[in-house]
Design a protein around this motif. Sequence first.
Motif, PDB file in Angstrom:
ATOM      1  N   THR A  43       0.459   9.695   3.148  1.00 33.93           N
ATOM      2  CA  THR A  43       0.706  10.871   4.346  1.00 33.93           C
ATOM      3  C   THR A  43       2.304  10.334   4.674  1.00 33.93           C
ATOM      4  O   THR A  43       3.130  11.494   4.879  1.00 33.93           O
ATOM      5  N   PHE A  79       0.861  -1.084  -0.019  1.00 36.69           N
ATOM      6  CA  PHE A  79       0.256  -0.055   0.053  1.00 36.69           C
ATOM      7  C   PHE A  79       0.725   1.245  -0.027  1.00 36.69           C
ATOM      8  O   PHE A  79       1.900   1.129   0.660  1.00 36.69           O
ATOM      9  N   GLU A 107       4.006   0.585   2.266  1.00 34.56           N
ATOM     10  CA  GLU A 107       3.759  -0.211   3.175  1.00 34.56           C
ATOM     11  C   GLU A 107       3.281  -1.711   3.094  1.00 34.56           C
ATOM     12  O   GLU A 107       2.591  -1.780   2.179  1.00 34.56           O
TER      13      GLU A 107
HETATM   14  C1  NAG Z   1      -0.230   6.224   6.614  1.00 36.55           C
HETATM   15  O1  NAG Z   1       0.771   6.594   7.579  1.00 36.55           O
HETATM   16  C2  NAG Z   1       0.268   7.477   8.580  1.00 36.55           C
HETATM   17  C3  NAG Z   1       1.432   7.740   9.298  1.00 36.55           C
HETATM   18  O2  NAG Z   1       2.595   6.779   9.666  1.00 36.55           O
HETATM   19  C4  NAG Z   1      -0.605   6.520   9.471  1.00 36.55           C
HETATM   20  O3  NAG Z   1      -0.947   7.204  10.553  1.00 36.55           O
HETATM   21  C5  NAG Z   1      -1.692   5.838   8.842  1.00 36.55           C
HETATM   22  O4  NAG Z   1      -2.907   5.268   9.687  1.00 36.55           O
HETATM   23  C6  NAG Z   1      -1.538   5.348   7.451  1.00 36.55           C
HETATM   24  N1  NAG Z   1      -2.589   5.135   6.827  1.00 36.55           N
HETATM   25  C7  NAG Z   1      -3.099   4.349   6.177  1.00 36.55           C
HETATM   26  C8  NAG Z   1      -4.370   3.971   5.477  1.00 36.55           C
HETATM   27  O5  NAG Z   1      -2.518   3.182   6.495  1.00 36.55           O
END
Ligand code: NAG
Length: 398
Positions: free
Chosen positions: A56, A52, A61
């Motif tokens: 942000t 993914f 990830e």
């Molecule tokens: C993306 O990364 C941010 C910061 O690490 C995190 O808070 C957020 O949950 C993540 N977004 C998703 C959709 O996983």
Amino acid sequence: MSALCVMGWLSFFVTVKEHANELWQNGRAKEVIGPIRVVHQFVDMPTETAEFYNVTSGNMEKVKGCIPAMGYSFAAGTTDGPGSFAFEQGTTTSNPFWNAVRNFLATPTQEDLRCHGAKPIFLATGRIKLPYQWQPRVVSTQVALIGNVVIAGVPGEFTTMSGRRLREAIRTATNSVSDEEDYSIIIAGLCNTYSDYITTPEEYQVQRYEGASTIYGPHTLTIYLKLYQELVTAAIHKKEVEPGPNPPDFNLKRLISFLTPVLYDTPKWGRSFGDCIQQPKSVVHPGDVVTASFVSGHPRNNLMTENTYLSVERLLENDTWVMIATDADWETKFKWVRTSVILGSSQVYITWEVPENVKPGEYRIKHFGHYRYILGGVYAYEGVSNTFKVIVPDPNIH
Ligand SMILES: *[C@@H]1O[C@H](CO)[C@@H](O)[C@H](O)[C@H]1NC(C)=O
Ligand SMILES: *[C@@H]1O[C@H](CO)[C@@H](O)[C@H](O)[C@H]1NC(C)=O
């Protein structure tokens, strides 16, 4: 492919067929030619992972599915169907009282809480095993290819934006496989498994009803995007896919039913099953509603699958009757009423809304049912109304 999806798709094609001729005439239709292929796979969602891109953090990830759970906002219902008590949509924190009720059913683990992220867990459904799994872990995924039409049968309700992203993901996969074919992609929801809603990760963060009901966590969609890309690629390349883990057997015989069985049926005094006790009006016109009522058995004695509880029939010139509507038509309604619990008597009301394009002539209404004899056995019966006339006004006379 299972019957449930085929039924959905058939009704889709039937609907489309009505407009097909019109499209064909004005040259906007495209002929579908090519092979027909289907790939199907069962998937254990909590153990699935996907890549993914997190906007942000700017990182790629590795994300995973979660053990099913429903959030607090699920209990709030939707704006058009609010739930009971003081649950509100968009709830991202929990409440000690309801947590106690929840823990009585099943306590979510620390891992569940972490996995579901923005969702405060209201029901750890995936951890409740009694009397069955409350929500599925294993879902059914499938893709059907008809020439250059891709039908993705998905096991839940995708939000509009999730559906768009799934279509885009499938398009990316088809484009990378072949650059000349222009595939049409159709998402067919609620196929074979019901796993509630599927929101985008962004929609999930706000935890409205649909987000709270996205049961495999924030990356439910991310996982489906990957899975359906794999399925469509396999379908185009004629590659086999792993069948996946077996879902639990929900054979009807093993399910607990809260329906009491039908004990017996008896007709009213001096009547037989199928007797028409309310006859239709003798003359009707387009737009009228015709009603006939029959002495009946319990409809659950036979569910008339692939069959009908009723028919509306028209008399042909050679004195034969032809069925023009069944219980599958919108213009008919079938209502069963218990008239005596002790005697086991009941009757059915069959209504027919005479369509505007009806052919004039002689008509009748029939009822088909089964009764359970008090000393055992289930027997078929049928009933028929008096004939009645359908008169269509002559459009030339004003
Ligand atoms: C993306 O990364 C941010 C910061 O690490 C995190 O808070 C957020 O949950 C993540 N977004 C998703 C959709 O996983
Ligand atoms: C009566 O006519 C219909 C339609 O023309 C035809 O399909 C049917 O076979 C005929 N039945 C008999 C018994 O001749």
